[in-house]
Design a protein around this motif. Structure first.
Motif, PDB file in Angstrom:
ATOM      1  N   ASP A   9      26.942 -28.131 -26.755  1.00  0.00           N
ATOM      2  CA  ASP A   9      26.795 -29.308 -25.908  1.00  0.00           C
ATOM      3  C   ASP A   9      27.293 -30.485 -26.735  1.00  0.00           C
ATOM      4  OD1 ASP A   9      26.072 -31.158 -24.012  1.00  0.00           O
ATOM      5  OD2 ASP A   9      23.926 -30.755 -24.116  1.00  0.00           O
ATOM      6  N   TYR A  10      28.448 -31.038 -26.385  1.00  0.00           N
ATOM      7  CA  TYR A  10      29.088 -32.086 -27.176  1.00  0.00           C
ATOM      8  C   TYR A  10      29.416 -33.310 -26.344  1.00  0.00           C
ATOM      9  CZ  TYR A  10      29.773 -29.389 -31.415  1.00  0.00           C
ATOM     10  OH  TYR A  10      29.567 -28.701 -32.573  1.00  0.00           O
ATOM     11  N   PHE A  11      29.531 -34.449 -27.025  1.00  0.00           N
ATOM     12  CA  PHE A  11      30.030 -35.684 -26.428  1.00  0.00           C
ATOM     13  C   PHE A  11      31.509 -35.806 -26.751  1.00  0.00           C
ATOM     14  CE2 PHE A  11      25.567 -37.189 -27.303  1.00  0.00           C
ATOM     15  CZ  PHE A  11      25.171 -37.178 -25.978  1.00  0.00           C
ATOM     16  N   ALA A  12      32.257 -36.468 -25.867  1.00  0.00           N
ATOM     17  CA  ALA A  12      33.681 -36.715 -26.092  1.00  0.00           C
ATOM     18  C   ALA A  12      34.063 -37.986 -25.337  1.00  0.00           C
ATOM     19  CB  ALA A  12      34.514 -35.536 -25.611  1.00  0.00           C
ATOM     20  N   VAL A  38      37.399 -39.592 -22.951  1.00  0.00           N
ATOM     21  CA  VAL A  38      38.674 -39.409 -22.277  1.00  0.00           C
ATOM     22  C   VAL A  38      39.070 -40.770 -21.711  1.00  0.00           C
ATOM     23  CG1 VAL A  38      39.877 -38.290 -20.365  1.00  0.00           C
ATOM     24  CG2 VAL A  38      38.199 -37.013 -21.673  1.00  0.00           C
ATOM     25  N   ASP A  39      40.177 -41.312 -22.200  1.00  0.00           N
ATOM     26  CA  ASP A  39      40.650 -42.628 -21.752  1.00  0.00           C
ATOM     27  C   ASP A  39      39.552 -43.690 -21.846  1.00  0.00           C
ATOM     28  OD1 ASP A  39      43.185 -41.547 -21.163  1.00  0.00           O
ATOM     29  OD2 ASP A  39      42.529 -40.979 -19.148  1.00  0.00           O
ATOM     30  N   GLY A  40      38.758 -43.621 -22.911  1.00  0.00           N
ATOM     31  CA  GLY A  40      37.702 -44.605 -23.134  1.00  0.00           C
ATOM     32  C   GLY A  40      36.420 -44.362 -22.365  1.00  0.00           C
ATOM     33  N   HIS A  41      36.355 -43.283 -21.587  1.00  0.00           N
ATOM     34  CA  HIS A  41      35.158 -42.969 -20.801  1.00  0.00           C
ATOM     35  C   HIS A  41      34.372 -41.852 -21.482  1.00  0.00           C
ATOM     36  CE1 HIS A  41      36.607 -45.425 -17.512  1.00  0.00           C
ATOM     37  NE2 HIS A  41      37.792 -44.837 -17.646  1.00  0.00           N
ATOM     38  N   PRO A  42      33.056 -42.026 -21.658  1.00  0.00           N
ATOM     39  CA  PRO A  42      32.246 -40.981 -22.293  1.00  0.00           C
ATOM     40  C   PRO A  42      32.016 -39.803 -21.347  1.00  0.00           C
ATOM     41  CG  PRO A  42      30.829 -42.772 -21.570  1.00  0.00           C
ATOM     42  CD  PRO A  42      32.253 -43.191 -21.289  1.00  0.00           C
ATOM     43  N   ILE A  43      32.182 -38.602 -21.891  1.00  0.00           N
ATOM     44  CA  ILE A  43      31.914 -37.390 -21.112  1.00  0.00           C
ATOM     45  C   ILE A  43      31.087 -36.431 -21.953  1.00  0.00           C
ATOM     46  CG2 ILE A  43      34.069 -37.633 -19.800  1.00  0.00           C
ATOM     47  CD1 ILE A  43      35.081 -35.140 -21.410  1.00  0.00           C
ATOM     48  N   PRO A  90      41.449 -34.082 -25.867  1.00  0.00           N
ATOM     49  CA  PRO A  90      41.983 -33.342 -27.012  1.00  0.00           C
ATOM     50  C   PRO A  90      40.846 -33.125 -28.013  1.00  0.00           C
ATOM     51  CG  PRO A  90      42.811 -35.601 -26.993  1.00  0.00           C
ATOM     52  CD  PRO A  90      42.014 -35.418 -25.753  1.00  0.00           C
ATOM     53  N   ILE A  91      40.949 -32.107 -28.831  1.00  0.00           N
ATOM     54  CA  ILE A  91      39.893 -31.793 -29.798  1.00  0.00           C
ATOM     55  C   ILE A  91      39.546 -32.998 -30.660  1.00  0.00           C
ATOM     56  CG2 ILE A  91      39.338 -30.368 -31.833  1.00  0.00           C
ATOM     57  CD1 ILE A  91      40.863 -28.093 -30.427  1.00  0.00           C
ATOM     58  N   SER A  92      40.531 -33.814 -31.004  1.00  0.00           N
ATOM     59  CA  SER A  92      40.299 -34.988 -31.866  1.00  0.00           C
ATOM     60  C   SER A  92      39.386 -36.028 -31.214  1.00  0.00           C
ATOM     61  CB  SER A  92      41.623 -35.641 -32.251  1.00  0.00           C
ATOM     62  OG  SER A  92      42.301 -36.094 -31.093  1.00  0.00           O
ATOM     63  N   CYS A  93      39.184 -35.961 -29.895  1.00  0.00           N
ATOM     64  CA  CYS A  93      38.336 -36.924 -29.186  1.00  0.00           C
ATOM     65  C   CYS A  93      36.924 -36.413 -28.965  1.00  0.00           C
ATOM     66  CB  CYS A  93      38.972 -37.305 -27.862  1.00  0.00           C
ATOM     67  SG  CYS A  93      40.482 -38.254 -28.040  1.00  0.00           S
ATOM     68  N   ILE A  94      36.625 -35.210 -29.447  1.00  0.00           N
ATOM     69  CA  ILE A  94      35.260 -34.680 -29.329  1.00  0.00           C
ATOM     70  C   ILE A  94      34.453 -35.298 -30.455  1.00  0.00           C
ATOM     71  CG2 ILE A  94      33.812 -32.624 -29.376  1.00  0.00           C
ATOM     72  CD1 ILE A  94      36.194 -31.107 -28.151  1.00  0.00           C
ATOM     73  N   LEU A  95      33.402 -36.050 -30.080  1.00  0.00           N
ATOM     74  CA  LEU A  95      32.696 -36.903 -31.032  1.00  0.00           C
ATOM     75  C   LEU A  95      31.582 -36.203 -31.785  1.00  0.00           C
ATOM     76  CD1 LEU A  95      32.487 -40.002 -28.694  1.00  0.00           C
ATOM     77  CD2 LEU A  95      34.222 -39.499 -30.414  1.00  0.00           C
ATOM     78  N   GLY A  96      30.956 -35.232 -31.231  1.00  0.00           N
ATOM     79  CA  GLY A  96      29.870 -34.549 -31.933  1.00  0.00           C
ATOM     80  C   GLY A  96      28.839 -33.992 -30.989  1.00  0.00           C
ATOM     81  N   PRO A  97      27.866 -33.276 -31.540  1.00  0.00           N
ATOM     82  CA  PRO A  97      26.837 -32.642 -30.731  1.00  0.00           C
ATOM     83  C   PRO A  97      26.012 -33.640 -29.943  1.00  0.00           C
ATOM     84  CG  PRO A  97      26.737 -31.863 -33.000  1.00  0.00           C
ATOM     85  CD  PRO A  97      27.711 -33.009 -32.960  1.00  0.00           C
ATOM     86  N   ALA A  98      25.591 -33.217 -28.778  1.00  0.00           N
ATOM     87  CA  ALA A  98      24.720 -34.034 -27.931  1.00  0.00           C
ATOM     88  C   ALA A  98      23.315 -34.019 -28.486  1.00  0.00           C
ATOM     89  CB  ALA A  98      24.746 -33.490 -26.513  1.00  0.00           C
TER      90      ALA A  98
END
Length: 70
Positions: free
Chosen positions: A22-25, A27-32, A62-70
């Protein structure tokens, strides 16, 4: 199918399906949020959902935009 309330969205899961990440990321400045599920040791589904509640479609990050675990 089971329905699980998770954070601010609803998740439909199949019998025996388990969340394995379960990760945060962004996309185009929007949190998902991104969740990966497994069933019987095999990847079974990927869920991507808006954390801001936006209903517009969005691409997978993209993988580089995945910020870390939720």
């Amino acid at each position: 199918m089971l329905i699980n309330k998770k954070k601010t969205h609803w998740t439909l899961t199949r019998k025996g399906e388990q969340i394995i990440s379960d990760y945060f990321a962004e996309v185009d400045g929007h949190p998902i949020g991104l969740m990966v599920f497994q069933t019987s040791g095999h990847l079974s589904s990927l869920e991507a959902y808006s954390l801001s509640g936006a209903e517009e479609p969005f691409d997978l990050p993209p993988i580089s935009c995945i910020l870390g675990p939720a």
